[in-house]
Write an enzyme that holds these catalytic residues in place. Structure first.
Site, PDB file in Angstrom:
ATOM      1  N   PRO A   9     -15.450  13.972 110.545  1.00 19.86           N
ATOM      2  CA  PRO A   9     -14.510  14.912 111.152  1.00 19.86           C
ATOM      3  C   PRO A   9     -15.041  16.339 111.306  1.00 19.86           C
ATOM      4  CG  PRO A   9     -13.831  14.323 108.923  1.00 19.86           C
ATOM      5  CD  PRO A   9     -14.920  13.374 109.317  1.00 19.86           C
ATOM      6  N   ASN A  10     -14.683  16.911 112.425  1.00 21.57           N
ATOM      7  CA  ASN A  10     -14.970  18.306 112.790  1.00 21.57           C
ATOM      8  C   ASN A  10     -16.421  18.547 113.191  1.00 21.57           C
ATOM      9  OD1 ASN A  10     -12.272  19.278 112.262  1.00 21.57           O
ATOM     10  ND2 ASN A  10     -12.735  18.922 110.102  1.00 21.57           N
ATOM     11  N   ARG A  17     -18.035  25.789 115.444  1.00 21.01           N
ATOM     12  CA  ARG A  17     -17.353  25.777 114.150  1.00 21.01           C
ATOM     13  C   ARG A  17     -18.162  26.561 113.110  1.00 21.01           C
ATOM     14  NH1 ARG A  17     -17.740  20.658 110.034  1.00 21.01           N
ATOM     15  NH2 ARG A  17     -16.221  21.458 108.562  1.00 21.01           N
ATOM     16  N   TYR A  22     -22.813  26.353 109.849  1.00 18.46           N
ATOM     17  CA  TYR A  22     -23.274  25.126 110.500  1.00 18.46           C
ATOM     18  C   TYR A  22     -24.193  25.352 111.706  1.00 18.46           C
ATOM     19  CZ  TYR A  22     -19.654  23.056 107.568  1.00 18.46           C
ATOM     20  OH  TYR A  22     -18.895  22.667 106.488  1.00 18.46           O
ATOM     21  N   ASN A  71     -23.249  11.548 108.188  1.00 18.35           N
ATOM     22  CA  ASN A  71     -22.657  12.757 107.624  1.00 18.35           C
ATOM     23  C   ASN A  71     -21.144  12.551 107.687  1.00 18.35           C
ATOM     24  OD1 ASN A  71     -21.641  15.225 106.969  1.00 18.35           O
ATOM     25  ND2 ASN A  71     -22.986  16.404 108.307  1.00 18.35           N
ATOM     26  N   ALA A  74     -15.984  16.015 105.608  1.00 22.06           N
ATOM     27  CA  ALA A  74     -15.018  16.175 104.503  1.00 22.06           C
ATOM     28  C   ALA A  74     -14.683  14.844 103.828  1.00 22.06           C
ATOM     29  CB  ALA A  74     -13.753  16.851 105.019  1.00 22.06           C
ATOM     30  N   GLU A  95     -27.612   9.776 103.618  1.00 31.51           N
ATOM     31  CA  GLU A  95     -26.495  10.738 103.702  1.00 31.51           C
ATOM     32  C   GLU A  95     -27.065  12.117 104.034  1.00 31.51           C
ATOM     33  OE1 GLU A  95     -24.883  11.466  99.824  1.00 31.51           O
ATOM     34  OE2 GLU A  95     -23.130  12.566 100.586  1.00 31.51           O
ATOM     35  N   HIS A  97     -26.033  16.247 104.860  1.00 34.50           N
ATOM     36  CA  HIS A  97     -25.102  17.371 105.005  1.00 34.50           C
ATOM     37  C   HIS A  97     -25.876  18.572 105.515  1.00 34.50           C
ATOM     38  CE1 HIS A  97     -21.927  15.147 103.127  1.00 34.50           C
ATOM     39  NE2 HIS A  97     -22.798  14.774 102.212  1.00 34.50           N
ATOM     40  N   ARG A 104     -21.488  25.454  97.391  1.00 33.87           N
ATOM     41  CA  ARG A 104     -20.189  25.847  97.968  1.00 33.87           C
ATOM     42  C   ARG A 104     -19.072  25.548  96.964  1.00 33.87           C
ATOM     43  NH1 ARG A 104     -19.912  23.540 103.911  1.00 33.87           N
ATOM     44  NH2 ARG A 104     -18.154  24.995 103.984  1.00 33.87           N
TER      45      ARG A 104
HETATM   46  C1  DQA Z   1     -20.615  18.909 105.656  1.00 28.44           C
HETATM   47  C2  DQA Z   1     -20.142  19.461 104.309  1.00 28.44           C
HETATM   48  C3  DQA Z   1     -18.710  19.040 104.030  1.00 28.44           C
HETATM   49  O1  DQA Z   1     -18.293  19.556 102.771  1.00 28.44           O
HETATM   50  C4  DQA Z   1     -17.780  19.580 105.091  1.00 28.44           C
HETATM   51  O2  DQA Z   1     -16.462  19.129 104.876  1.00 28.44           O
HETATM   52  C5  DQA Z   1     -18.243  19.256 106.466  1.00 28.44           C
HETATM   53  C6  DQA Z   1     -19.664  19.289 106.778  1.00 28.44           C
HETATM   54  C7  DQA Z   1     -22.007  19.413 106.031  1.00 28.44           C
HETATM   55  O3  DQA Z   1     -22.620  18.803 106.904  1.00 28.44           O
HETATM   56  O4  DQA Z   1     -22.482  20.400 105.474  1.00 28.44           O
HETATM   57  O5  DQA Z   1     -17.432  19.054 107.370  1.00 28.44           O
HETATM   58  O6  DQA Z   1     -20.683  17.484 105.547  1.00 28.44           O
END
Ligand code: DQA
Length: 140
Positions: A9-10, A17, A22, A71, A74, A95, A97, A104
């Site tokens: 998501p997002n 964003r 990011y 990835n 959240a 995985e 990120h 964080r």
């Molecule tokens: C994320 C880190 C997560 O905590 C966050 O909710 C994201 C992006 C990252 O790529 O740094 O949406 O996965």
């Protein structure tokens, strides 16, 4: 070699964003560059904001593809279902990120994915996807 990249998501908003965290490049733009750089990878990209759709995609590619870069955004921190799906499949999973989740908020330190993944990369920006891809292409 068939490699799937799955974003949660997002991450469809990358570039717009929170660019301080990011970056300012969209994932579509980055994905085009990755495809050009690694034509041998036969890359497939999927993004969803919906937990169950991510589980469906993990199951769909998980017995057929040679590797998955995921990835879960959240959902990393909340989704037992995504962790279980990764444990259930055959394909090795990396995985990724973009941000350093350990630098964080505390809730970002928990991952339901890490223990089921071949490995995890965090904090290296979009470069993390490329490093994961190199691992999957070169693993024996
Ligand atoms: C994320 C880190 C997560 O905590 C966050 O909710 C994201 C992006 C990252 O790529 O740094 O949406 O996965």
């Amino acid at each position: 070699m068939k490699i799937a990249i799955i974003n949660g998501p997002n991450l469809n908003l990358l570039g717009k964003r929170e660019p301080g965290i990011y970056g300012s490049m969209s994932f579509e733009q980055y994905f085009e560059e990755l495809k050009q750089q690694y034509p041998q990878a036969n890359l497939h990209y999927y993004q969803s904001n919906v937990e169950g759709e991510l589980v469906n995609e993990i199951q769909r590619v998980g017995f057929d593809y040679d590797g998955i870069i995921i990835n879960p955004a959240a959902y990393t921190h909340t989704s037992v279902a995504i962790g279980d799906a990764i444990a259930a499949i055959k394909a090795p999973v990396v995985e990724v990120h973009i941000s350093n989740v350990h630098a964080r908020e505390d809730f970002r330190k928990l991952s339901h994915v890490s223990a089921k993944a071949a490995g995890s990369i965090f904090g290296l920006g979009l470069k993390g996807y490329e490093l994961a891809l190199q691992y999957l292409l070169n693993r024996k």
